[in-house]
Motif scaffolding. Structure first.
Motif, mmCIF file in Angstrom:
data_model
loop_
_atom_site.group_PDB
_atom_site.id
_atom_site.type_symbol
_atom_site.label_atom_id
_atom_site.label_comp_id
_atom_site.label_asym_id
_atom_site.label_seq_id
_atom_site.Cartn_x
_atom_site.Cartn_y
_atom_site.Cartn_z
ATOM 1 N N PRO A 54 -34.721 -10.057 -39.568
ATOM 2 C CA PRO A 54 -36.082 -9.928 -39.024
ATOM 3 C C PRO A 54 -36.203 -10.441 -37.593
ATOM 4 O O PRO A 54 -36.871 -9.821 -36.761
ATOM 5 C CB PRO A 54 -36.945 -10.761 -39.982
ATOM 6 C CG PRO A 54 -36.176 -10.807 -41.242
ATOM 7 C CD PRO A 54 -34.727 -10.798 -40.833
ATOM 8 N N THR A 55 -35.536 -11.550 -37.313
ATOM 9 C CA THR A 55 -35.601 -12.116 -35.968
ATOM 10 C C THR A 55 -34.946 -11.190 -34.951
ATOM 11 O O THR A 55 -35.515 -10.924 -33.882
ATOM 12 C CB THR A 55 -34.933 -13.505 -35.939
ATOM 13 O OG1 THR A 55 -35.642 -14.363 -36.834
ATOM 14 C CG2 THR A 55 -34.954 -14.101 -34.549
ATOM 15 N N VAL A 56 -33.780 -10.669 -35.277
ATOM 16 C CA VAL A 56 -33.066 -9.796 -34.340
ATOM 17 C C VAL A 56 -33.833 -8.499 -34.099
ATOM 18 O O VAL A 56 -34.001 -8.070 -32.950
ATOM 19 C CB VAL A 56 -31.628 -9.520 -34.840
ATOM 20 C CG1 VAL A 56 -30.950 -8.437 -34.018
ATOM 21 C CG2 VAL A 56 -30.804 -10.797 -34.812
ATOM 22 N N VAL A 57 -34.308 -7.882 -35.166
ATOM 23 C CA VAL A 57 -35.068 -6.630 -35.024
ATOM 24 C C VAL A 57 -36.333 -6.869 -34.208
ATOM 25 O O VAL A 57 -36.649 -6.115 -33.277
ATOM 26 C CB VAL A 57 -35.411 -6.041 -36.415
ATOM 27 C CG1 VAL A 57 -36.430 -4.923 -36.307
ATOM 28 C CG2 VAL A 57 -34.147 -5.546 -37.113
ATOM 29 N N THR A 58 -37.037 -7.935 -34.527
ATOM 30 C CA THR A 58 -38.296 -8.234 -33.837
ATOM 31 C C THR A 58 -38.059 -8.617 -32.383
ATOM 32 O O THR A 58 -38.828 -8.220 -31.498
ATOM 33 C CB THR A 58 -39.065 -9.320 -34.607
ATOM 34 O OG1 THR A 58 -39.196 -8.914 -35.975
ATOM 35 C CG2 THR A 58 -40.452 -9.525 -34.027
ATOM 36 N N LEU A 59 -37.001 -9.367 -32.115
ATOM 37 C CA LEU A 59 -36.654 -9.686 -30.725
ATOM 38 C C LEU A 59 -36.313 -8.421 -29.939
ATOM 39 O O LEU A 59 -36.689 -8.285 -28.773
ATOM 40 C CB LEU A 59 -35.470 -10.654 -30.664
ATOM 41 C CG LEU A 59 -35.763 -12.131 -30.766
ATOM 42 C CD1 LEU A 59 -34.460 -12.933 -30.808
ATOM 43 C CD2 LEU A 59 -36.648 -12.601 -29.635
ATOM 44 N N GLY A 60 -35.598 -7.502 -30.575
ATOM 45 C CA GLY A 60 -35.262 -6.239 -29.914
ATOM 46 C C GLY A 60 -36.504 -5.444 -29.548
ATOM 47 O O GLY A 60 -36.618 -4.914 -28.440
ATOM 48 N N ILE A 61 -37.444 -5.372 -30.485
ATOM 49 C CA ILE A 61 -38.691 -4.644 -30.220
ATOM 50 C C ILE A 61 -39.474 -5.349 -29.111
ATOM 51 O O ILE A 61 -39.977 -4.698 -28.190
ATOM 52 C CB ILE A 61 -39.538 -4.523 -31.504
ATOM 53 C CG1 ILE A 61 -38.813 -3.622 -32.516
ATOM 54 C CG2 ILE A 61 -40.933 -3.973 -31.192
ATOM 55 C CD1 ILE A 61 -39.413 -3.660 -33.913
ATOM 56 N N ALA A 62 -39.568 -6.673 -29.177
ATOM 57 C CA ALA A 62 -40.298 -7.431 -28.154
ATOM 58 C C ALA A 62 -39.658 -7.252 -26.781
ATOM 59 O O ALA A 62 -40.366 -7.087 -25.776
ATOM 60 C CB ALA A 62 -40.360 -8.907 -28.529
#
Length: 143
Positions: A54-62
């Motif tokens: 979740p952190t990696v996916v969300t950081l990528g989107i951000a």
């Protein structure tokens, strides 16, 4: 017309920056924020378990949204002109509009996300995409 284009791109950049911050807030707050934002129970549970996805996916989107904000601000005349700004803004506009219109097609690929998530996020994407479109259209010669 340049004033309208600059204003629209500034607004579009602000929208993208706020979306990036909302994604970062999900990481900081954790599972409750993923649930409120409609990311799906699978993402929320993974965040609760401390999994990295979740952190990696969300950081990528951000990060992507942050770069898109920079392109919009650049097109509006705030700071230096980024390389390929005109075509980058066209691509960003197209992605936002496609994401907004395509939700009935992509929704089945993410069954954990709520219908509320799809309707609200698609509406936001259409708003941001339309704002970009106005900015790019009215500033085309100056980009």
């Amino acid at each position: 017309m340049q004033h309208l284009g600059s204003l629209a791109l500034t607004l579009a950049g602000t929208f993208s920056a706020l979306a990036a911050l909302a994604h970062l807030a999900c990481i900081a707050i954790g599972a409750p924020a993923y649930r409120v934002m409609g990311a799906g129970e699978r993402m929320a549970r993974a965040a609760e378990l401390g999994q990295w996805q979740p952190t990696v996916v969300t950081l990528g989107i951000a990060a992507c949204l942050g770069v898109w904000a920079l392109f919009a601000f650049s097109g509006a005349g705030w700071g230096p002109r980024l390389p390929l700004a005109k075509w980058g803004l066209v691509l960003i506009t197209g992605i936002y509009l496609a994401r907004g219109f395509a939700y009935p097609v992509i929704q089945p690929l993410f069954p954990g996300n709520s219908t509320t998530f799809w309707v609200i996020s698609s509406g936001i994407c259409l708003l941001i995409g339309t704002t970009h479109l106005v900015g790019v259209w009215t500033s085309w010669r100056d980009l």
